[in-house]
Design a protein around this motif. Sequence first.
Motif, PDB file in Angstrom:
ATOM      1  N   HIS A 164       0.843  -1.194   0.000  1.00 28.74           N
ATOM      2  CA  HIS A 164       0.000   0.000   0.000  1.00 28.74           C
ATOM      3  C   HIS A 164       0.882   1.248   0.000  1.00 28.74           C
ATOM      4  O   HIS A 164       2.073   1.198   0.325  1.00 28.74           O
ATOM      5  CB  HIS A 164      -0.916   0.022   1.230  1.00 28.74           C
ATOM      6  N   LEU A 165       0.264   2.374  -0.330  1.00 27.62           N
ATOM      7  CA  LEU A 165       0.912   3.673  -0.236  1.00 27.62           C
ATOM      8  C   LEU A 165       0.643   4.249   1.144  1.00 27.62           C
ATOM      9  O   LEU A 165      -0.506   4.305   1.595  1.00 27.62           O
ATOM     10  CB  LEU A 165       0.366   4.613  -1.309  1.00 27.62           C
ATOM     11  N   TYR A 166       1.699   4.679   1.832  1.00 25.28           N
ATOM     12  CA  TYR A 166       1.587   5.278   3.162  1.00 25.28           C
ATOM     13  C   TYR A 166       2.092   6.712   3.113  1.00 25.28           C
ATOM     14  O   TYR A 166       3.163   6.988   2.567  1.00 25.28           O
ATOM     15  CB  TYR A 166       2.375   4.469   4.195  1.00 25.28           C
ATOM     16  N   LEU A 167       1.308   7.604   3.672  1.00 22.42           N
ATOM     17  CA  LEU A 167       1.615   9.031   3.675  1.00 22.42           C
ATOM     18  C   LEU A 167       1.730   9.511   5.117  1.00 22.42           C
ATOM     19  O   LEU A 167       0.869   9.212   5.953  1.00 22.42           O
ATOM     20  CB  LEU A 167       0.514   9.805   2.944  1.00 22.42           C
ATOM     21  N   LYS A 207       5.925  24.581   7.350  1.00 30.17           N
ATOM     22  CA  LYS A 207       7.279  24.102   7.048  1.00 30.17           C
ATOM     23  C   LYS A 207       7.255  22.671   6.528  1.00 30.17           C
ATOM     24  O   LYS A 207       8.052  22.302   5.660  1.00 30.17           O
ATOM     25  CB  LYS A 207       8.158  24.191   8.300  1.00 30.17           C
ATOM     26  N   PHE A 208       6.347  21.860   7.031  1.00 29.21           N
ATOM     27  CA  PHE A 208       6.281  20.465   6.601  1.00 29.21           C
ATOM     28  C   PHE A 208       5.783  20.352   5.170  1.00 29.21           C
ATOM     29  O   PHE A 208       6.368  19.653   4.343  1.00 29.21           O
ATOM     30  CB  PHE A 208       5.384  19.666   7.547  1.00 29.21           C
ATOM     31  N   ILE A 209       4.709  21.045   4.845  1.00 30.40           N
ATOM     32  CA  ILE A 209       4.121  20.866   3.519  1.00 30.40           C
ATOM     33  C   ILE A 209       4.901  21.585   2.427  1.00 30.40           C
ATOM     34  O   ILE A 209       4.684  21.334   1.242  1.00 30.40           O
ATOM     35  CB  ILE A 209       2.641  21.327   3.490  1.00 30.40           C
ATOM     36  N   HIS A 210       5.831  22.453   2.791  1.00 31.97           N
ATOM     37  CA  HIS A 210       6.686  23.079   1.791  1.00 31.97           C
ATOM     38  C   HIS A 210       7.918  22.231   1.486  1.00 31.97           C
ATOM     39  O   HIS A 210       8.770  22.631   0.689  1.00 31.97           O
ATOM     40  CB  HIS A 210       7.111  24.478   2.234  1.00 31.97           C
ATOM     41  N   LYS A 211       8.023  21.072   2.118  1.00 33.56           N
ATOM     42  CA  LYS A 211       9.066  20.101   1.799  1.00 33.56           C
ATOM     43  C   LYS A 211       8.460  19.008   0.924  1.00 33.56           C
ATOM     44  O   LYS A 211       7.248  18.925   0.745  1.00 33.56           O
ATOM     45  CB  LYS A 211       9.635  19.485   3.080  1.00 33.56           C
ATOM     46  N   ASP A 212       9.310  18.151   0.375  1.00 31.39           N
ATOM     47  CA  ASP A 212       8.796  17.028  -0.404  1.00 31.39           C
ATOM     48  C   ASP A 212       7.979  16.107   0.489  1.00 31.39           C
ATOM     49  O   ASP A 212       8.366  15.850   1.646  1.00 31.39           O
ATOM     50  CB  ASP A 212       9.956  16.236  -1.023  1.00 31.39           C
ATOM     51  N   PRO A 213       6.839  15.595  -0.005  1.00 32.86           N
ATOM     52  CA  PRO A 213       5.984  14.736   0.820  1.00 32.86           C
ATOM     53  C   PRO A 213       6.727  13.493   1.317  1.00 32.86           C
ATOM     54  O   PRO A 213       7.647  12.992   0.673  1.00 32.86           O
ATOM     55  CB  PRO A 213       4.855  14.345  -0.146  1.00 32.86           C
ATOM     56  N   VAL A 214       6.294  13.022   2.481  1.00 29.69           N
ATOM     57  CA  VAL A 214       6.865  11.802   3.062  1.00 29.69           C
ATOM     58  C   VAL A 214       5.921  10.653   2.735  1.00 29.69           C
ATOM     59  O   VAL A 214       4.827  10.568   3.287  1.00 29.69           O
ATOM     60  CB  VAL A 214       7.034  11.942   4.588  1.00 29.69           C
ATOM     61  N   ALA A 215       6.318   9.805   1.813  1.00 29.67           N
ATOM     62  CA  ALA A 215       5.441   8.733   1.356  1.00 29.67           C
ATOM     63  C   ALA A 215       6.264   7.494   1.076  1.00 29.67           C
ATOM     64  O   ALA A 215       7.425   7.582   0.653  1.00 29.67           O
ATOM     65  CB  ALA A 215       4.679   9.154   0.100  1.00 29.67           C
ATOM     66  N   PHE A 216       5.664   6.307   1.301  1.00 28.20           N
ATOM     67  CA  PHE A 216       6.349   5.033   1.127  1.00 28.20           C
ATOM     68  C   PHE A 216       5.408   4.011   0.499  1.00 28.20           C
ATOM     69  O   PHE A 216       4.198   4.071   0.716  1.00 28.20           O
ATOM     70  CB  PHE A 216       6.846   4.491   2.467  1.00 28.20           C
ATOM     71  N   TRP A 217       5.966   3.086  -0.244  1.00 23.48           N
ATOM     72  CA  TRP A 217       5.220   1.956  -0.800  1.00 23.48           C
ATOM     73  C   TRP A 217       5.694   0.708  -0.078  1.00 23.48           C
ATOM     74  O   TRP A 217       6.805   0.239  -0.262  1.00 23.48           O
ATOM     75  CB  TRP A 217       5.456   1.866  -2.307  1.00 23.48           C
TER      76      TRP A 217
END
Length: 370
Positions: free
Chosen positions: A29-32, A359-369
């Motif tokens: 699954h994709l985790y955000l 500050k968090f959303i102006h960085k690249d998203p944190v996501a994993f498969w």
Amino acid sequence: MPKRLCRGCSERLCRNCNERFGFGDPGEHLYLVVDDWSNGYNIRKINLPSGSGEGAVQRLPPGFMNIVAPRERPQYFTSAFGTKIVVMHPSTSGIIVPMIDVSRQTVMLGPRTNYPVYPFYFPVGSDKLFTLDLSTFETCRLQLKPEGMFPPPAESDWRWCQLEVPPFNHLDACSYAVNEQKQTIFVSIRGDTVATFSFETGESKWKLHGQWTLPFNDRGYYDRDLDDYVGLSKDSLGYLYFCDMTRTDTDCGLCPCPDVKCSKVKVFNKNPAERHLGATIIYMHHSKFCIVECVSIDDVKADQALQELSGAEGGEASSGSIYMYRVITFTIKFNRRSDLRVKRYRVQCYEVPREATSKFIHKDPVAFWL
């Protein structure tokens, strides 16, 4: 009789999602990860897009796990050791290393490492994690137990080892990739010199690989089916870059500059009313990829549906803008001319919670498969 829910896409669409859409093992699954919790972060499981159009903007599903850690610090998350999300956030009591197994929904503690400052993480296989930081390069290896054996690994089952410090300033690193098949790490630098270094995990030794850089920014992925490395570039926003490093060494012992190709069309950021904030590319196996892009819509009238979903402006990250995650899935194939093409393009948009920090959303998203 209603169709049963498909495990691959969680939609009442088909009897065999893998055949119709070509996306993955139903166990993955994709985790955000988003810092929209007052004490830290929420981890959410995201459904893959099921249609070629964006459709209505959706709310993110509820988080299935909370992580207590200082907010605004996306750089301290990585995935490693199979289905685990590793949280390297510093704390006043040292380095707490919780590892969240998203498959079993359990948490275990790993051994402490050096205080992370500007880390780069290189997961290799299902049992090794390499970490590059200021004046340090180390690896953690998990002593794997047979499947299903309990209790979970204790601290004595983990090993952090100091390795040879790389022959470059790690602050100059601009891109990196891991060849899982050859167990090799590549790091490109741009500073006083332009170069790419390689680290053979079996030999535990750095060497100068070539006097050029990988064409993408941050992390790129090696796809065995394409025999190419794939990534995104911030210099040409929205385009995919492909890098073929199969050419052999030159007479001087260095590898020549690889063949580089760029996608013909953009894979994101096509709406002029949107402002791109960041994007993360994720490899899903067998030439299948996912991109999570974060955008802001400064002109609220440009997307009335998103305005209605978000409600009144406010919260920690609003500041007059609306923020949205766009999840894009696609496959990459060779056409008859041996050009690489994006196929099976699917997209779905989600509202970024108003509680998330700016500050968090102006960085690249944190996501994993996983």
